[in-house]
Write an enzyme that holds these catalytic residues in place. Sequence first.
Site, PDB file in Angstrom:
ATOM      1  N   CYS A   2       0.817  -1.194   0.000  1.00  0.00           N
ATOM      2  CA  CYS A   2       0.000   0.000   0.000  1.00  0.00           C
ATOM      3  C   CYS A   2       0.859   1.255   0.000  1.00  0.00           C
ATOM      4  CB  CYS A   2      -0.900   0.023   1.237  1.00  0.00           C
ATOM      5  SG  CYS A   2      -1.862  -1.490   1.475  1.00  0.00           S
ATOM      6  N   ARG A  45      -4.690   1.246  -1.318  1.00  0.00           N
ATOM      7  CA  ARG A  45      -4.614  -0.189  -1.003  1.00  0.00           C
ATOM      8  C   ARG A  45      -4.384  -1.058  -2.231  1.00  0.00           C
ATOM      9  NH1 ARG A  45      -9.358  -4.331   0.965  1.00  0.00           N
ATOM     10  NH2 ARG A  45      -7.971  -6.068   1.439  1.00  0.00           N
ATOM     11  N   LEU A  46      -3.423  -1.963  -2.088  1.00  0.00           N
ATOM     12  CA  LEU A  46      -3.246  -3.084  -3.010  1.00  0.00           C
ATOM     13  C   LEU A  46      -3.729  -4.322  -2.261  1.00  0.00           C
ATOM     14  CD1 LEU A  46      -2.129  -4.283  -5.670  1.00  0.00           C
ATOM     15  CD2 LEU A  46       0.081  -4.513  -4.517  1.00  0.00           C
ATOM     16  N   GLY A  72       2.523  -2.997   4.283  1.00  0.00           N
ATOM     17  CA  GLY A  72       3.436  -4.108   4.543  1.00  0.00           C
ATOM     18  C   GLY A  72       2.734  -5.411   4.799  1.00  0.00           C
ATOM     19  N   GLU A  73       3.477  -6.327   5.398  1.00  0.00           N
ATOM     20  CA  GLU A  73       2.954  -7.653   5.735  1.00  0.00           C
ATOM     21  C   GLU A  73       3.472  -8.082   7.098  1.00  0.00           C
ATOM     22  OE1 GLU A  73       0.702  -9.036   4.056  1.00  0.00           O
ATOM     23  OE2 GLU A  73       0.843  -8.093   2.088  1.00  0.00           O
ATOM     24  N   ASP A  96      -3.928  -8.673   8.690  1.00  0.00           N
ATOM     25  CA  ASP A  96      -2.855  -8.467   9.647  1.00  0.00           C
ATOM     26  C   ASP A  96      -2.890  -7.052  10.218  1.00  0.00           C
ATOM     27  OD1 ASP A  96      -2.276  -7.559   7.080  1.00  0.00           O
ATOM     28  OD2 ASP A  96      -0.123  -7.815   7.281  1.00  0.00           O
ATOM     29  N   SER A 358      11.756 -11.892  -3.955  1.00  0.00           N
ATOM     30  CA  SER A 358      13.092 -11.615  -4.498  1.00  0.00           C
ATOM     31  C   SER A 358      14.136 -12.268  -3.595  1.00  0.00           C
ATOM     32  CB  SER A 358      13.342 -10.104  -4.604  1.00  0.00           C
ATOM     33  OG  SER A 358      13.828  -9.577  -3.397  1.00  0.00           O
TER      34      SER A 358
END
Length: 607
Positions: A2, A45-46, A72-73, A96, A358
């Site tokens: 996001c 937001r994504l 983030g996550e 989350d 990655s």
Amino acid sequence: MCGICGIVSNSIDVQVLKMVRELKHRGPDNQNIVNLGNVWFGHTRLKIIDLSDNANQPMFNESGDICIVYNGEFYNFMDYRNELIEKGHTFKSNTDTEVILHLFEEDGIECIKKIRGMFAFAIWNKKKEELFLVRDRVGIKPLYYYYDGKLFIFASELKAILKHPNVSKEIDFDALSVYFSLGYIPQSMSIFKKIKKLLPGHYLQFKNNNISIERYWSLPNINQKILLKDENDLVDQLYVMINEAVKLRLISDVPLGIFLSGGIDSSIVATLAAKNSNAPIKTFSIGFEDTKYNELPYARMVAKHIGSDHHEFIVRINETEVIGKLAYYYDEPFADSSAIPTYYVSKMAREHVTVAFSGDGGDELFGGYNWYEWMLSHQKLKMVPSTLKKAIAGVAAIPKKSYKGKHFLTSLKYDEFETFRERTGIFSPSEIKKLLNCELDVTLDFYEDYFKTSGETLLERLTRTDFAFYLPDDILVKVDRASMAVALEARVPILDHKVCEFAFSLCDSLKINGKTKKYLLKKLARKILPDDFPIERKQGFSIPLSEWMKGSLGDLLINALRSFKNKSFLNEVYVEKLLQDHKLGKSNNASKLWSVLMFSLWFNNYY
């Protein structure tokens, strides 16, 4: 993933609307703002976890007195959700984000120590009238802020802060000097004098018009080493840790894939992701027509080994029009040319997935960069008197033509830090004075001080300095901006903070052993990668910059200089001489010229 932004102001301020629009590429699925009195929060937001509108932000707790915007996550959030429900908290989503919100109610700012992941977020506590900004331990997610004594602004990207009319675009010339020295702008600096970065592993508290910043995480002390034990046990331990980090990051309600460069880091990540996935994973690789830079055969080898759905893209010189886009998305001068393939691999991946892994971090954690081995070789000559080394360097520099070993010998005149700066930097202090038509302080005292005090051994100093500077301010900036430009979330398993703590507790010989770099990581690679995979080679997503600069990129540079809006800023004669020498093969000035090109394009974009 996001974009977040916010304003704290004593007057009515609706500029947050413009800020949100400027961050839409980071979160195209939903944009929203909220007014909290003298505080405005904005969010783009994504959708990754819980795709319903219940997961939209800004998000409030049950009583409405605590609000969060989050980017983030939090990979281990399910470890705490049921515990919070048992304590009486109610959830409206399966995100989350909401877990962090309720953990903050329970533990205050100490809740960040429970978060395993990548993040940048802001929390407003209405009762206490205090704002917290938090950035993840390693610096995977960006966070900038501005404060002039009256107006406080924060955002995921500089361009959003600059949308506020009260924010000055005055250049920080110290930061500019550092840019031409290193190729990026490190630590808390930005190219704009009044805008700062929140450092990784820190949180900021804004209360009563005062800012306080605290560190909440750091690498293990240099004396906290793992006691030497059987190498195979350490390989097994490393496998368990990276495998766990990969497995945690597979949580997603949208498709995910892997950036597969052909190096061992991304190959390990891809192999472990395939092992833990119930369906074939998707892998994405970039190649070049020039075989010297083309790693596709190695990527294909791993893709075949793990049975992935593999995709490739060839970057050609006529496709470098993306450079203008990079100048926009990176917000400040940024001289890492591998941003080009990183953008293209992100763009290709986004056509198939919303999340990509990655392999970044392996070089800093396990001793993989070429300059580590190069400088360790230098150190072996430390017993040679400095006068003799300077004499050798002088003699070695006499032949005008390049020859094998010339760079190594001519650099003998430098001390340890000067060697590091010369080996990894772009322009020297004297060259910067020739380049810029203004007086600048071209010292890197803060960088030198950190380097000299960061470790007891040379390798400790190298890896810890790169972890604190090059990794968050070059490598992770490159990946974040390139992936977010196309609304792709990039996850970095090797930079799980538990893996980082393990890696920086290893002794030097487990990182570089003889001529073998990334010694322990390569032992792991041999256990899980194909038997015929060439472990001892690495290219990564690099480009044929030197060749391109002799052609179309050189032409682009000349055009950028001619259209440069401040003619008194750059010494065009000096730059043209660098380009001429490069084209004639007298010296490889590709990195220097690229840094000037990116600065010129950035300047013309912002002024």
